[in-house]
Structures are given as structure tokens and as C-alpha cells.
Design an enzyme around this catalytic site. Structure first.
Site, PDB file in Angstrom:
ATOM      1  N   ASP A 149      10.865 -19.484  31.708  1.00  0.00           N
ATOM      2  CA  ASP A 149      11.896 -19.789  33.119  1.00  0.00           C
ATOM      3  C   ASP A 149      13.093 -20.822  32.715  1.00  0.00           C
ATOM      4  O   ASP A 149      14.059 -20.680  32.862  1.00  0.00           O
ATOM      5  CB  ASP A 149      11.026 -20.392  34.216  1.00  0.00           C
ATOM      6  CG  ASP A 149      10.154 -19.090  34.932  1.00  0.00           C
ATOM      7  OD1 ASP A 149      10.434 -17.796  34.639  1.00  0.00           O
ATOM      8  OD2 ASP A 149       9.361 -19.318  35.824  1.00  0.00           O
ATOM      9  N   GLU A 188       4.990 -19.271  30.578  1.00  0.00           N
ATOM     10  CA  GLU A 188       6.139 -18.780  31.875  1.00  0.00           C
ATOM     11  C   GLU A 188       6.938 -19.515  32.217  1.00  0.00           C
ATOM     12  O   GLU A 188       8.093 -19.580  32.481  1.00  0.00           O
ATOM     13  CB  GLU A 188       5.152 -18.281  33.037  1.00  0.00           C
ATOM     14  CG  GLU A 188       4.312 -16.824  32.765  1.00  0.00           C
ATOM     15  CD  GLU A 188       4.956 -15.956  32.276  1.00  0.00           C
ATOM     16  OE1 GLU A 188       6.185 -15.640  32.857  1.00  0.00           O
ATOM     17  OE2 GLU A 188       4.611 -14.900  31.384  1.00  0.00           O
ATOM     18  N   HIS A 194      14.401 -14.465  30.732  1.00  0.00           N
ATOM     19  CA  HIS A 194      13.091 -14.856  30.854  1.00  0.00           C
ATOM     20  C   HIS A 194      12.218 -14.137  29.667  1.00  0.00           C
ATOM     21  O   HIS A 194      11.465 -14.959  28.818  1.00  0.00           O
ATOM     22  CB  HIS A 194      12.267 -14.625  32.180  1.00  0.00           C
ATOM     23  CG  HIS A 194      10.946 -14.898  32.376  1.00  0.00           C
ATOM     24  ND1 HIS A 194      10.556 -16.123  32.810  1.00  0.00           N
ATOM     25  CD2 HIS A 194       9.893 -13.991  31.859  1.00  0.00           C
ATOM     26  CE1 HIS A 194       8.976 -16.030  32.566  1.00  0.00           C
ATOM     27  NE2 HIS A 194       8.748 -14.807  32.245  1.00  0.00           N
ATOM     28  N   GLU A 195      12.326 -13.024  29.613  1.00  0.00           N
ATOM     29  CA  GLU A 195      11.600 -12.171  28.598  1.00  0.00           C
ATOM     30  C   GLU A 195      12.276 -12.642  27.208  1.00  0.00           C
ATOM     31  O   GLU A 195      11.340 -12.655  26.279  1.00  0.00           O
ATOM     32  CB  GLU A 195      11.896 -10.693  28.874  1.00  0.00           C
ATOM     33  CG  GLU A 195      11.168 -10.274  29.884  1.00  0.00           C
ATOM     34  CD  GLU A 195       9.677 -10.444  30.149  1.00  0.00           C
ATOM     35  OE1 GLU A 195       8.964 -10.336  29.255  1.00  0.00           O
ATOM     36  OE2 GLU A 195       9.297 -10.526  31.474  1.00  0.00           O
ATOM     37  N   HIS A 198      10.466 -16.077  26.129  1.00  0.00           N
ATOM     38  CA  HIS A 198       9.124 -15.772  25.284  1.00  0.00           C
ATOM     39  C   HIS A 198       9.351 -15.470  23.939  1.00  0.00           C
ATOM     40  O   HIS A 198       8.325 -15.862  23.008  1.00  0.00           O
ATOM     41  CB  HIS A 198       8.304 -14.448  25.988  1.00  0.00           C
ATOM     42  CG  HIS A 198       7.850 -14.788  27.426  1.00  0.00           C
ATOM     43  ND1 HIS A 198       7.100 -15.944  27.902  1.00  0.00           N
ATOM     44  CD2 HIS A 198       7.898 -14.241  28.601  1.00  0.00           C
ATOM     45  CE1 HIS A 198       6.803 -15.850  28.982  1.00  0.00           C
ATOM     46  NE2 HIS A 198       7.062 -14.708  29.619  1.00  0.00           N
TER      47      HIS A 198
END
Length: 410
Positions: free
Chosen positions: A358, A354, A276-277, A280
Site C-alpha cells: 500500500d 500488504e 499495489h501489486e 509486492h
């Protein structure tokens, strides 16, 4: 606009901000306790749901008390001209204008922090302790305060001194020079935060070689993510709550996992959180966030340049003549409604990002372990699974849990 009208405007802005915040908080805490959705049935039971509601309610009541204290104090400071009185008092024993500004802000900062100290202490050692989150010792609590003071003096004082010097030397044109300085500072903080600042408060230890590190490095390699190292932070030194983040630009990135995160999740879930990070980064959210923040700072400084030399602003706060420090405080208050609107826009963008992160984790790793990690995080932190939509719209930087799960478990 006359000083009296400006004074009334400042009072109105403070009242407006307080009412909006407390009305939204009231709507949020008064939401009914929901039935446990099927997707959370294996993670959440009725007792934990009621405990979560009790935690939210207690924080709301405490926030109402502390917010009311700050609100009343702000009203009194404006109404009776106490900001101007403090400025005059400092000026009675400091002749140099820039030193006078530094001392004034030092008095305001220390006074504000001392007044908020009992509230911070109660929140940490009563509420957080009651619900099993606090791991902070009294020694650590006050050591953090002292370190925060030192950083504020060294970094904040240095930037403020440069800011004041530019105003003195360049007049209204100060804003674009300081904008460049602020932008450079923001980039440097992102580069060196984990190396220089974070170690002042927490211990970072490289993740030991083993299955978890291998899985993390293998995933990073599979998506061409330039991961330099993985660190474990002793987050349990202060709280039972868990988190993860990475810092740095360019080819070298550092991932930081809280030790509490490692304790509470499976290896698959931890890799999913990392994915997930990484999402970004791959979706350019980090760069976009930095650019947006820099532009926001530029807007603030440009608008500040239009107000900073207004004598009436200083008089509205009880000053006897033009004062750069009084005008800075007045501008901060006047800008707060615009800041709230900008904040809402930033939160809308953040929630979109976000969802995209995801989706990236789901596509490049798996959706189920990320969903399981989010469920565990929510339950462990007693998060609200039924937040008020208006409160979410204004305050949430992340989408509500159930909305994220719908997309991950689709």
C-alpha cells in the site's frame, strides 16, 4: 506411543481444531454492527451495513453446519477405525502396494468431494445467489468439478506416485528428493499458471489498446516494472466479486484483471490496484513468499519422514498392519496444530507485506485512488468492517479495511 494413545491423540487434535475455529468464528460474527465511519460515509449506508452483517451471519451459520458435519464424520472415521476398513477393502482387490495407495486416496478424495457437493451447491446457488454474487451456471459448476477431477488425477496422481516410489526406494531419505521436486513444481506453476491451467477454467483476453492500457503501461515503465501484457479474465462468469493478480518471475510479468474489477472502478483506481501489486514485486514479497512456502514444505516432509514408517499410527486408524496411506492421513491430522501456528505466522507476515505494498502504491502513484478502490471492493463484497481482533490475528492475510485506510489517507 501405543495405538490406543495415538488414537486418542488424533481425536483430541480434531476436537481442538474444530473448537478453535468455531470459537473464533463465533467471536467474529457476534461483533456489534458499527456506526459508519466518516471515511466510508460516501460508500456505505445503514441498509448495506445491515446486509453485510446478514451475509456474514448466514455464512457463519452455514459454516457451522458444514463444519459440524465434517467434524462428526472425522470423529467417526477415527473412532470406529473406518480409515483402516477402507484400506483393507481396497487391499482385498489390489495387490500392488503403490496402486493400492493411489486407489485408497482416490476413494477418499471422491467420497469427500461427493459428501461436500451439497454444501458447495448450497453455498453457491443459495447464499451467494441470495446476496447477488453468484453468476455461475449449473453447467459451469459441474464442469469445474470434472476439470478439477482430471487435474487431480493427472497432476496430483503423478506427484503421489512419485512420492510413493521414493518412499519405497529410499526409505526415510525420500523427503529431501521429493522436496526438490515439490520446489521445482511450485516454481513451474507460478510460471505457467496463467498460460496452461487458468485457461481451462476462464477465458483470458488481452486488454484492448486504449487509455486504461496506456496508463497501466506508463506506470509500469515509470517504476521499471517489466510488464509483458495485461489480460482481462471473465471473472463475471462465476461471481460478481472482483480481483486482480500477476504471475511469473524474471523479466516478463503478466497482469490479470477481472472484468468485474474493470466494471466497478475508475481508471485511476485500477492503476492504483496495479501499483499495489507491483509493490509486492518491488519489495521482494513474491520471492519471500515462495522461499517461505518451499521451506515450509521441506519442514513438513522432514517431519513426515520421522512418522511415515510407524506401524502404530496405522493401527491407530484401524489398520491391521503398516500402511503408508494411513500414516499420511494420521500425520496430516497430527501436524494440523503446527500448521495452524505456521499459518498465523504467515498471516502476520502477509499483513505486514500488504501495508508495505500500500505504501509503495501511495509513494509511486497515489494513496487516494487505492483507498477508494479498497472502499468499493469492501462494500461490493459485503466485507466485515468491524472484525474481531483475535479472528483477524489468526485468519486474516490482509489487514482490516479501516487499518489500511488510516495509513493511506494519513
Amino acid at each position: 506411543m501405543s495405538p490406543e494413545l495415538l488414537k486418542n491423540l488424533l481425536l483430541g487434535v480434531v476436537v481442538f481444531g474444530f473448537l478453535v475455529d468455531k470459537i473464533l468464528s463465533y467471536r467474529n460474527v457476534k461483533r456489534p454492527v458499527p456506526t459508519i465511519p466518516d471515511t466510508l460515509s460516501d460508500h456505505l449506508n445503514p441498509e448495506e451495513l445491515l446486509k453485510s452483517k446478514a451475509y456474514q451471519t448466514e455464512n457463519y451459520r452455514f459454516g457451522l453446519l458444514s463444519g459440524l458435519f465434517s467434524f462428526v464424520l472425522s470423529i467417526l472415521l477415527i473412532w470406529f477405525g473406518w480409515f483402516g476398513a477402507i484400506d483393507s477393502w481396497v487391499g482385498s482387490f489390489v495387490d500392488n502396494s503403490m496402486i493400492q495407495s493411489l486407489v485408497f486416496f482416490g476413494v477418499i478424495f471422491v467420497g469427500s468431494d461427493l459428501l461436500s457437493l451439497p454444501f458447495d451447491y448450497y453455498s453457491t446457488f443459495v447464499i451467494e445467489e441470495k446476496y447477488g454474487f453468484n453468476k455461475t451456471s449449473i453447467g459451469t459448476f459441474f464442469a469445474d468439478k470434472i476439470k478439477g477431477y482430471l487435474l487431480s488425477i493427472i497432476i496430483g496422481g503423478g506427484l503421489l506416485l512419485l512420492f510413493l516410489w521414493l518412499i519405497d526406494q529410499m526409505g526415510k531419505d525420500f523427503w529431501w528428493i521429493f522436496w526438490i521436486v515439490a520446489a521445482g513444481f511450485m516454481v513451474l506453476v507460478n510460471f505457467f499458471y496463467t498460460a496452461w491451467i487458468l485457461p481451462l477454467f476462464n477465458k483470458l483476453t488481452p486488454l484492448e489498446d486504449g487509455e486504461l492500457k496506456s496508463k497501466i503501461m506508463d506506470y509500469a515503465k515509470s517504476v521499471s516494472f517489466p510488464l509483458e501484457n495485461v489480460f482481462v479474465m471473465d471473472g463475471s462468469k462465476r461471481s460478481a466479486k472482483a480481483n486482480a493478480f500477476f504471475s511469473g518471475f524474471g523479466k516478463k510479468k503478466k497482469v490479470v484483471l477481472y472484468d468485474t474489477l474493470i466494471e466497478q472502478h475508475t481508471q485511476e483506481e485500477l492503476v492504483a490496484v496495479l501499483a499495489h501489486e507491483v509493490g509486492h514485486f518491488k519489495k521482494k514479497h513474491i520471492i519471500l513468499s515462495m522461499v517461505t512456502s518451499v521451506l515450509q514444505v521441506g519442514l513438513i516432509l522432514f517431519l513426515l519422514a520421522q512418522f511415515i514408517f510407524s506401524e502404530n499410527l496405522s493401527l491407530a486408524l484401524g489398520g491391521t498392519e503398516w500402511s503408508v496411506q494411513l500414516n499420511l492421513i494420521a500425520f496430516t491430522m497430527l501436524f494440523s496444530p503446527i500448521s495452524m501456528i505456521i499459518g498465523i505466522g504467515m498471516n502476520v507476515l502477509s499483513r505486514k507485506n500488504e501495508f508495505e505494498a500500500d505504501a509503495f502504491a501511495k509513494d509511486t502513484f497515489a494513496g487516494k485512488p487505492l483507498a477508494e478502490a479498497l472502499k468499493t471492493l469492501s462494500v461490493k463484497t459485503l466485507s466485515n468492517i468491524n472484525p474481531d481482533p483475535a479472528y483477524v490475528f489468526v485468519n486474516y492475510s490482509h489487514p482490516p479495511l479501516l487499518e489500511r485506510l488510516v495509513k493511506l489517507e494519513k
